[in-house]
Design a protein around this motif. Structure first.
Motif, PDB file in Angstrom:
ATOM      1  N   ALA A  15       7.651 -16.889  -2.552  1.00 30.76           N
ATOM      2  CA  ALA A  15       7.986 -15.513  -2.941  1.00 30.76           C
ATOM      3  C   ALA A  15       7.542 -14.531  -1.871  1.00 30.76           C
ATOM      4  CB  ALA A  15       7.333 -15.176  -4.275  1.00 30.76           C
ATOM      5  N   LEU A  16       6.358 -14.715  -1.319  1.00 30.24           N
ATOM      6  CA  LEU A  16       5.847 -13.835  -0.268  1.00 30.24           C
ATOM      7  C   LEU A  16       6.731 -13.899   0.971  1.00 30.24           C
ATOM      8  CD1 LEU A  16       3.629 -11.922   0.711  1.00 30.24           C
ATOM      9  CD2 LEU A  16       2.336 -13.936   1.430  1.00 30.24           C
ATOM     10  N   GLU A  17       7.142 -15.085   1.337  1.00 33.02           N
ATOM     11  CA  GLU A  17       8.025 -15.263   2.482  1.00 33.02           C
ATOM     12  C   GLU A  17       9.362 -14.554   2.252  1.00 33.02           C
ATOM     13  OE1 GLU A  17       9.793 -19.138   4.588  1.00 33.02           O
ATOM     14  OE2 GLU A  17       7.634 -19.229   4.183  1.00 33.02           O
ATOM     15  N   SER A  18       9.885 -14.653   1.048  1.00 30.28           N
ATOM     16  CA  SER A  18      11.145 -14.008   0.702  1.00 30.28           C
ATOM     17  C   SER A  18      11.022 -12.486   0.795  1.00 30.28           C
ATOM     18  CB  SER A  18      11.565 -14.409  -0.702  1.00 30.28           C
ATOM     19  OG  SER A  18      12.690 -13.686  -1.112  1.00 30.28           O
ATOM     20  N   VAL A  19       9.935 -11.940   0.263  1.00 30.45           N
ATOM     21  CA  VAL A  19       9.717 -10.491   0.312  1.00 30.45           C
ATOM     22  C   VAL A  19       9.553 -10.036   1.763  1.00 30.45           C
ATOM     23  CG1 VAL A  19       8.057  -8.660  -0.258  1.00 30.45           C
ATOM     24  CG2 VAL A  19       8.788 -10.286  -2.008  1.00 30.45           C
ATOM     25  N   ASN A  20       8.788 -10.781   2.550  1.00 31.61           N
ATOM     26  CA  ASN A  20       8.589 -10.406   3.957  1.00 31.61           C
ATOM     27  C   ASN A  20       9.890 -10.459   4.742  1.00 31.61           C
ATOM     28  OD1 ASN A  20       5.884  -9.722   3.915  1.00 31.61           O
ATOM     29  ND2 ASN A  20       5.210 -11.823   4.261  1.00 31.61           N
ATOM     30  N   THR A  21      10.719 -11.431   4.451  1.00 28.51           N
ATOM     31  CA  THR A  21      12.008 -11.536   5.138  1.00 28.51           C
ATOM     32  C   THR A  21      12.904 -10.359   4.772  1.00 28.51           C
ATOM     33  OG1 THR A  21      11.870 -13.947   5.155  1.00 28.51           O
ATOM     34  CG2 THR A  21      14.054 -12.977   5.433  1.00 28.51           C
ATOM     35  N   ARG A  22      12.917 -10.027   3.497  1.00 30.53           N
ATOM     36  CA  ARG A  22      13.834  -8.983   3.025  1.00 30.53           C
ATOM     37  C   ARG A  22      13.330  -7.568   3.312  1.00 30.53           C
ATOM     38  NH1 ARG A  22      16.655  -8.826  -2.933  1.00 30.53           N
ATOM     39  NH2 ARG A  22      17.989  -7.068  -2.501  1.00 30.53           N
ATOM     40  N   TYR A  23      12.020  -7.330   3.140  1.00 25.29           N
ATOM     41  CA  TYR A  23      11.487  -5.975   3.230  1.00 25.29           C
ATOM     42  C   TYR A  23      10.426  -5.802   4.321  1.00 25.29           C
ATOM     43  CZ  TYR A  23      13.588  -5.747  -1.414  1.00 25.29           C
ATOM     44  OH  TYR A  23      14.458  -5.809  -2.469  1.00 25.29           O
ATOM     45  N   GLY A  24      10.296  -6.780   5.194  1.00 30.17           N
ATOM     46  CA  GLY A  24       9.234  -6.761   6.203  1.00 30.17           C
ATOM     47  C   GLY A  24       9.204  -5.510   7.058  1.00 30.17           C
ATOM     48  N   ARG A  25      10.360  -5.101   7.573  1.00 26.89           N
ATOM     49  CA  ARG A  25      10.411  -3.914   8.444  1.00 26.89           C
ATOM     50  C   ARG A  25      10.014  -2.657   7.674  1.00 26.89           C
ATOM     51  NH1 ARG A  25      16.148  -4.725  10.853  1.00 26.89           N
ATOM     52  NH2 ARG A  25      15.914  -6.930  11.205  1.00 26.89           N
ATOM     53  N   ALA A  26      10.525  -2.511   6.463  1.00 18.24           N
ATOM     54  CA  ALA A  26      10.207  -1.329   5.658  1.00 18.24           C
ATOM     55  C   ALA A  26       8.704  -1.300   5.327  1.00 18.24           C
ATOM     56  CB  ALA A  26      11.027  -1.322   4.372  1.00 18.24           C
ATOM     57  N   LEU A  27       8.134  -2.436   4.983  1.00 16.16           N
ATOM     58  CA  LEU A  27       6.711  -2.485   4.673  1.00 16.16           C
ATOM     59  C   LEU A  27       5.873  -2.163   5.902  1.00 16.16           C
ATOM     60  CD1 LEU A  27       6.665  -5.638   2.373  1.00 16.16           C
ATOM     61  CD2 LEU A  27       6.322  -3.266   1.680  1.00 16.16           C
ATOM     62  N   LYS A  28       6.299  -2.620   7.051  1.00 13.10           N
ATOM     63  CA  LYS A  28       5.583  -2.333   8.288  1.00 13.10           C
ATOM     64  C   LYS A  28       5.603  -0.833   8.579  1.00 13.10           C
ATOM     65  CE  LYS A  28       5.015  -3.822  13.021  1.00 13.10           C
ATOM     66  NZ  LYS A  28       5.439  -4.728  14.062  1.00 13.10           N
ATOM     67  N   ARG A  29       6.788  -0.194   8.401  1.00 11.24           N
ATOM     68  CA  ARG A  29       6.883   1.252   8.614  1.00 11.24           C
ATOM     69  C   ARG A  29       5.999   2.009   7.640  1.00 11.24           C
ATOM     70  NH1 ARG A  29      13.154   1.128   9.441  1.00 11.24           N
ATOM     71  NH2 ARG A  29      12.925   0.724   7.234  1.00 11.24           N
ATOM     72  N   LEU A  30       5.951   1.574   6.390  1.00 11.52           N
ATOM     73  CA  LEU A  30       5.095   2.219   5.395  1.00 11.52           C
ATOM     74  C   LEU A  30       3.609   2.095   5.760  1.00 11.52           C
ATOM     75  CD1 LEU A  30       6.810   1.200   2.055  1.00 11.52           C
ATOM     76  CD2 LEU A  30       6.585   3.511   2.964  1.00 11.52           C
ATOM     77  N   ALA A  31       3.249   0.984   6.345  1.00  9.05           N
ATOM     78  CA  ALA A  31       1.856   0.755   6.717  1.00  9.05           C
ATOM     79  C   ALA A  31       1.421   1.653   7.881  1.00  9.05           C
ATOM     80  CB  ALA A  31       1.637  -0.706   7.077  1.00  9.05           C
ATOM     81  N   GLU A  32       2.381   2.086   8.692  1.00 15.75           N
ATOM     82  CA  GLU A  32       2.061   2.956   9.831  1.00 15.75           C
ATOM     83  C   GLU A  32       1.895   4.322   9.365  1.00 15.75           C
ATOM     84  OE1 GLU A  32       5.359   2.400  12.458  1.00 15.75           O
ATOM     85  OE2 GLU A  32       4.716   0.392  12.987  1.00 15.75           O
TER      86      GLU A  32
END
Length: 75
Positions: A58-75
């Motif tokens: 599940a974590l891999e699936s979320v990272n694949t699908r939303y990884g870029r958006a989550l990275k931008r949110l973290a910045e």
């Protein structure tokens, strides 16, 4: 079974007999947790439970699908 430590470079190593490894289904890739109670050494193979496998998928699936958006949110 009584074992002795053997010299391995600047360290000491415990050699585990193949029969014990096969009994516990351990190979060179198996992660081992080493703990102590102050008098005994406990070596436990770490196993992926079904729950851990499901979570990792599940974590891999979320990272694949939303990884870029989550990275931008973290910045």
């Amino acid at each position: 079974m009584i074992k002795r430590l053997t010299k391995h470079g600047n360290s000491l190593a415990l050699v585990i007999d193949r029969a014990v490894l096969e009994l516990l289904k351990i190979d060179k890739e198996t992660p081992l947790e080493i703990s102590t109670d102050g008098q005994s050494l406990v070596i436990t193979p770490l196993r992926d439970t079904d729950q851990n496998v499901t979570f990792k998928e599940a974590l891999e699936s979320v990272n694949t699908r939303y990884g870029r958006a989550l990275k931008r949110l973290a910045e």
